[in-house]
Structures are given as structure tokens and as C-alpha cells.
Scaffold this active site. Sequence first.
Site, short mmCIF file in Angstrom:
data_model
loop_
_atom_site.label_atom_id
_atom_site.label_comp_id
_atom_site.label_asym_id
_atom_site.label_seq_id
_atom_site.Cartn_x
_atom_site.Cartn_y
_atom_site.Cartn_z
N SER A 121 0.84 -1.19 0.00
CA SER A 121 0.00 0.00 0.00
C SER A 121 0.88 1.24 0.00
O SER A 121 2.02 1.22 0.46
CB SER A 121 -0.88 -0.01 1.26
OG SER A 121 -1.36 1.28 1.55
N SER A 122 0.33 2.34 -0.50
CA SER A 122 1.07 3.60 -0.52
C SER A 122 1.30 4.15 0.88
O SER A 122 2.10 5.07 1.07
CB SER A 122 0.31 4.64 -1.36
OG SER A 122 -0.97 4.88 -0.83
N CYS A 123 0.62 3.59 1.89
CA CYS A 123 0.80 4.09 3.26
C CYS A 123 2.15 3.70 3.85
O CYS A 123 2.48 4.11 4.97
CB CYS A 123 -0.33 3.62 4.16
SG CYS A 123 -0.21 1.90 4.65
N TYR A 150 -0.25 -0.96 10.30
CA TYR A 150 -0.42 -1.61 8.99
C TYR A 150 0.80 -1.35 8.11
O TYR A 150 1.32 -2.25 7.44
CB TYR A 150 -1.69 -1.07 8.33
CG TYR A 150 -1.99 -1.64 6.97
CD1 TYR A 150 -2.52 -2.92 6.83
CD2 TYR A 150 -1.78 -0.89 5.81
CE1 TYR A 150 -2.81 -3.45 5.59
CE2 TYR A 150 -2.08 -1.40 4.56
CZ TYR A 150 -2.59 -2.68 4.45
OH TYR A 150 -2.87 -3.20 3.21
N LYS A 154 3.51 -3.94 6.23
CA LYS A 154 3.72 -3.96 4.78
C LYS A 154 5.19 -3.70 4.42
O LYS A 154 5.73 -4.29 3.47
CB LYS A 154 2.80 -2.95 4.09
CG LYS A 154 1.33 -3.37 4.10
CD LYS A 154 1.15 -4.66 3.32
CE LYS A 154 -0.27 -5.17 3.32
NZ LYS A 154 -0.42 -6.44 2.60
N HIS A 193 -13.52 4.15 2.51
CA HIS A 193 -12.65 5.25 2.11
C HIS A 193 -13.45 6.31 1.36
O HIS A 193 -14.63 6.14 1.08
CB HIS A 193 -11.48 4.72 1.26
CG HIS A 193 -10.55 3.85 2.03
ND1 HIS A 193 -10.38 2.50 1.78
CD2 HIS A 193 -9.73 4.13 3.08
CE1 HIS A 193 -9.50 1.99 2.63
NE2 HIS A 193 -9.10 2.96 3.43
#
Length: 323
Positions: A121-123, A150, A154, A193
Site C-alpha cells: 500500500s502507498s501508506c 499496517y 507492509k 474510504h
Amino acid sequence: MGDPSNGSALSFFSDKSAKIFVAGHRGLVGSAIVHKLRHLGFTNLVLRTHLELDLTRQNDVESFFATEKPRFVILAAAKVGGIHANNTYPADFISINLQIQTNVIDSSYRHGVSKLLFLGSSCIYPKFAPQPIPEDALLTGPLEPTNEWYAVAKIAGIKMCQAYRIQYNWDAISGMPTNLYGPNDNFHPENSHVLPALMRRFHEAKVKGAKEVVVWGTGSPLREFLHVDDLADAVVFMMESYSGLGHMNVGSGKEVSIKELAELVKDVVGFEGKLVWDTSKPDGTPRKLMDSSKLAALGWTPKISLRDGLVDTYKWYLQHVEQ
């Protein structure tokens, strides 16, 4: 298994009857990947629900791989959720995701999987990463506190793939998608979201004949969205054409303000009332765009425009959510 740095030892398209394990096949991402693979003629997809195979249980995962021996693995399974869920259940978000990744990646290697793709994920990127965010921004600053549990999991998945490549010369790659949307998205009134949340609110307002919909903030933040079918296309492209140590960003490369997005969703849904902005509410991060130029340089670009993707998503919503 060949030299992973010189491309995959075995072409992904060379045998469409090869066993492919798609972990997390019922989610937003996994279901799109399964649909894409079937459309391309792959005939031997290995799929398991959570009830059939709990990926957090090491012995069960070991037994599964020992029995099935898939040739390829696409790891799209994860525990996901919004800010509220991340803040409420931090232990779940870090432990469950670490367990899933560790079990699947390690068992894949030990049971002879030719190639594995791990999706993140971009997070994973720092809260104040440069914009657009390049892959080398990873681990250069503090994470966004609301989803760090999270994100840390990742990041560990990326590093695990890299470690197995370095130590065992094994072809494990990672892809980090931007904000995704499309069929099978989560339209929950509280936990979804921004894009599915807007779609649901405009639809419900249209059905009730409401005169206005209130949206938080000023509408000025910029966001990037990618239709999940484009991600599925990128996954297949990477399985065939990418093999390297670094993770790959997967984005649309196009930004849209939340105001523009809201107007577009309003138009697609057909809500004819007024859009009101509650500027007393927070805007969040002003900008979040990923630099996907590395993937583009290899020859992959997205095909689905935001408007076409929204139309497609709303059709699915009407068929599956609004029954």
C-alpha cells in the site's frame, strides 16, 4: 531457479495451466486479479476462503503448500481498514498482517514456488514524503501515525521479499498500489474510504430526495485513484515483465481534488441537489501522489479513466449493495 536479476526464470504466460495461488481472492484486489487471470485464459487458479485456509496459522499454510505446490503466488490477502479501525485494533493490524506475509512468503520459497508477488500500500511511505512519492522515499521519515501498524507490516513484507531474493536468489517482487476503487469495494457507511463513501452518500441522498449533501473539509486536498482492474492488469504485467530487488509503485499518475471527485461522483450517481462543504472539518494530507515512472518505463500504463471507472463502480454498487 535462475538469476532473478535477469528476469523471471520462467515466463508467466508460458503455461496457462500452471497452478497460481491467489491469496485473498475475495477482496477488492484479489477478486479483480482472479477475474483478469481467467479472462486471459489461466485455467488452474488455486483459491481458498479464510474458513478453508487461515493464513495466520503456520502449520496450515505449510500443509497447503506441501499439498498444492503452486508455481506462482500472488499475495493480496491482508487485514485492512480505515483510520478508526487502525487506531482501535493496532495489535490486530500488525500481528495478523505479519503472520499472513511471513507464512505465505516462507512457505512459497520452501515449496518451490517460481515467483511471488507481494502487494502492499502507498501508506508505507513517510507522512511528509516528497511529492510525487518515489520508491526510494521508503524509510526516510516517520510514518502517518494513524496507520503505522499496517504500514510497518507492509514494509516488513517488502523487506522479506528482498531478503529472500538476496539470500536465496529467489524471485520475490513487491508492488505498492495507490488508492484503489472499483467492484467489491467497501461501501460501509462508517468504515469506507473517501470514494465509495461519497458514492453511497450521494446515492442515498438521491433515493431520499434530499436537497443537499454535506462533505467534510474544503475539497482542496489532491488524491490519486486507480481502478482495481488496472491494478490487476499491472499485476499480470509485473509477473511477466518485472524481476528486481526494488518494490514498484503502481498508480494512475493523475491527481484529482476531493472537490472535483465529489462533483464527478455526484454527476455519475445523478444526484441533483446541492453539495455543501463543511470547512470546520479537517482536510487531511494536502497531497498524496505516487511516482510510478519506473513501471511506466517498463511499458505499463493504466487504461481506465476516472469517469469510466466511476460509472463501472456505480453499476456494481447498484447490483450488489443496493438490493
